[in-house]
Design an enzyme around this catalytic site. Structure first.
Site, PDB file in Angstrom:
ATOM      1  N   ASP A  31       0.851  -1.197   0.000  1.00 42.06           N
ATOM      2  CA  ASP A  31       0.000   0.000   0.000  1.00 42.06           C
ATOM      3  C   ASP A  31       0.882   1.240   0.000  1.00 42.06           C
ATOM      4  O   ASP A  31       1.972   1.247   0.590  1.00 42.06           O
ATOM      5  CB  ASP A  31      -0.949   0.021   1.203  1.00 42.06           C
ATOM      6  CG  ASP A  31      -2.179   0.868   0.918  1.00 42.06           C
ATOM      7  OD1 ASP A  31      -3.246   0.296   0.606  1.00 42.06           O
ATOM      8  OD2 ASP A  31      -2.080   2.113   0.972  1.00 42.06           O
ATOM      9  N   CYS A 261     -19.522   1.820  -3.175  1.00 39.46           N
ATOM     10  CA  CYS A 261     -19.666   1.126  -4.465  1.00 39.46           C
ATOM     11  C   CYS A 261     -20.869   1.569  -5.279  1.00 39.46           C
ATOM     12  O   CYS A 261     -20.707   2.097  -6.372  1.00 39.46           O
ATOM     13  CB  CYS A 261     -19.700  -0.375  -4.238  1.00 39.46           C
ATOM     14  SG  CYS A 261     -18.121  -1.021  -3.667  1.00 39.46           S
TER      15      CYS A 261
END
Ligand SMILES: NC(=O)c1ccc[n+]([C@@H]2O[C@H](COP(=O)([O-])OP(=O)(O)OC[C@H]3O[C@@H](n4cnc5c(N)ncnc54)[C@H](O)[C@@H]3O)[C@@H](O)[C@H]2O)c1
Length: 430
Positions: A31, A261
């Site tokens: 990350d 989403c």
């Protein structure tokens, strides 16, 4: 056992990495956020997801999970690379693919042998082609590689279970080698594996999420009609749900969908269709209906308490859905802002999400439990259906409140029981 790296260790990447490690693979989690990687290496989870901390701890102990900020480290030490970075919504509704592009370039520069590059982030159809082109343009030598689309269907709140027991696995490939690598990886799950070309796999994800959003907006529209004619949407949904062609899932009327989403995927799909030359009117209507649904609950609150100015409204639930601390695009944000604009004071409680929403909504009095919220409130508004709200001592709540008014945005309370206790009760569509 495969050597895998996962680039982007967020809600999808971390779950993917931990679950693939659980299946016996060696996984490097990458990350760009150094703090996240330091925390993960120390066993501190970046977000709340049931069962995930245990899975990460167990696989770290088995030396199957490693953490780094270096994409190069990940790419050099793995054969399969999962791209799980964010694809947020741009102002015009399109998906922002700049993270996916940046990662593709870095993968290209670090590759020294065959790699399977798996696009797991939700991306517009044809992104696979762009990743392939970017990798080719940025690698110093001609190295063989595959780009694979493998959309993720997990739900926050049950992400680990959804990953390990999926309804299906979708794999979009161009070569038999890529198909075989992915089959080996997913066969242990025992789920149906659908192998398609890359474009089809990419489209399956947007088509699925948009359909679910449509189903939610549809039942919300039915709920609005129920309110106008005196019918009960819960019973209507039950009656519809027995029909196997319809199924009872996603037929809970409420305050509209939110989260990281559905809103962005619906917006992106409208744009994708537009660019392809199709006006997706149907999805635009879904978007409008969802916006209206958030405003509808504010209207209902206004109707219930009369003037909102100088009223104290208690909010139960802030996360976009139960069992997560995620507040991205949570309906609670718009609803609270609108109530505040009309002069209401807000008190709020959520089991997990307060730390995430505090910065977004600083002018809210955050409480330690639902009873503190109820104290002197003129109305209680339930926005997220956490299980703990189902078991509240409602008689105690009633005694604490300034006025016994409940607006149940998720239909979790029984109207007759609320009435019996002396509440003025408003649900959605009943
Ligand atoms: N959250 C869900 O429920 C869900 C479900 C299915 C699919 N998706 C899709 O998966 C993708 C990721 O979503 P998420 O919710 O996990 O997002 P997230 O924001 O939780 O995680 C994304 C991570 O990527 C990292 N990142 C960004 N740029 C990077 C770079 N250049 N190098 C390394 N790391 C980088 C970020 O620091 C962050 O940790 C999105 O496309 C989303 O639509 C999400």
């Amino acid at each position: 056992m495969k050597r895998i790296s996962v680039i982007g260790s967020g809600h999808v990447g971390l779950v993917t990495g931990a679950c693939l490690a659980e299946l016996g693979n060696y996984v490097i989690l990458v990350d760009a956020d150094a703090q996240k990687i330091t925390d993960l290496a120390r066993g501190v989870m970046p977000f709340y997801e049931p069962g995930l901390d245990e899975l990460v701890r167990r696989n770290k102990e088995r030396h199957r999970l490693a953490f780094t900020t270096s994409i190069e480290d990940g790419v050099k030490n793995s054969e399969i690379i999962f791209v799980c970075v964010g694809t947020p919504q741009k102002a015009n509704g399109e998906a922002d693919l700049s993270y996916v592009e940046a990662v593709s370039r870095e993968i290209a520069r670090a590759m020294d042998d065959y790699r399977a590059v798996v696009e797991k982030s939700t991306v517009p159809v044809r992104t696979g082609g762009w990743i392939k082109r970017t990798i080719k343009l940025n690698s110093s030598q001609a190295i063989d590689f595959d780009v694979i689309s493998n959309p993720e269907f997990l739900r926050e709140g049950s992400a680990v279970k959804d990953f390990l027991q999926p309804d299906r696995v979708v794999i979009g490939v161009e070569t038999e080698r890529a198909a075989s690598i992915m089959r080996q990886l997913y066969e242990p799950l025992g789920a149906p594996i659908l192998v398609t070309n890359i474009e089809t796999a990419e489209l399956i994800k947007h088509a699925s999420n948009s359909f679910l959003a449509l189903k939610i907006s549809y039942i919300n529209a039915i709920a609005n009609i129920c309110e106008l004619v005196g019918a009960d949407v819960v019973k209507v949904a039950e009656g519809m749900g027995y029909d196997k062609r319809i199924s009872p899932a996603f037929l809970n009327a409420g305050i509209g969908y939110g989260g990281p989403c559905f809103p962005k995927d619906v917006a992106a799909f409208i744009k994708i269709a537009e660019e392809a030359g199709y006006d997706f009117e149907l999805l635009k209507a879904v978007q409008r209906a969802n916006d209206l649904q958030r405003r509808h609950i504010v209207k209902k609150t206004r109707k219930a308490v009369w003037n909102l100015s100088n009223k104290t409204i208690g909010i139960l639930g802030l996360s976009f859905k139960p069992n997560t601390d995620d507040v991205r695009e949570a309906p609670s944000i718009d609803i609270i802002r609108e109530l505040q604009q009309e002069g209401a004071s807000i008190k709020a409680y959520d089991p997990k999400a307060i730390h995430n929403i505090r910065e977004i909504l600083p002018d809210v009095k955050y409480c330690d439990d639902p009873y503190q919220v109820a104290q002197d409130s003129d109305a209680l508004l339930l926005l997220t259906e956490w299980d703990e709200f189902r078991d509240l001592d409602m008689a105690r709540i009633k005694n604490l409140m300034g006025q016994p008014i409940i607006i149940d945005g998720r239909n979790i309370f029984a109207p007759a029981r609320m009435k019996e206790l002396g509440f003025t009760y408003y649900g959605v569509g009943r």
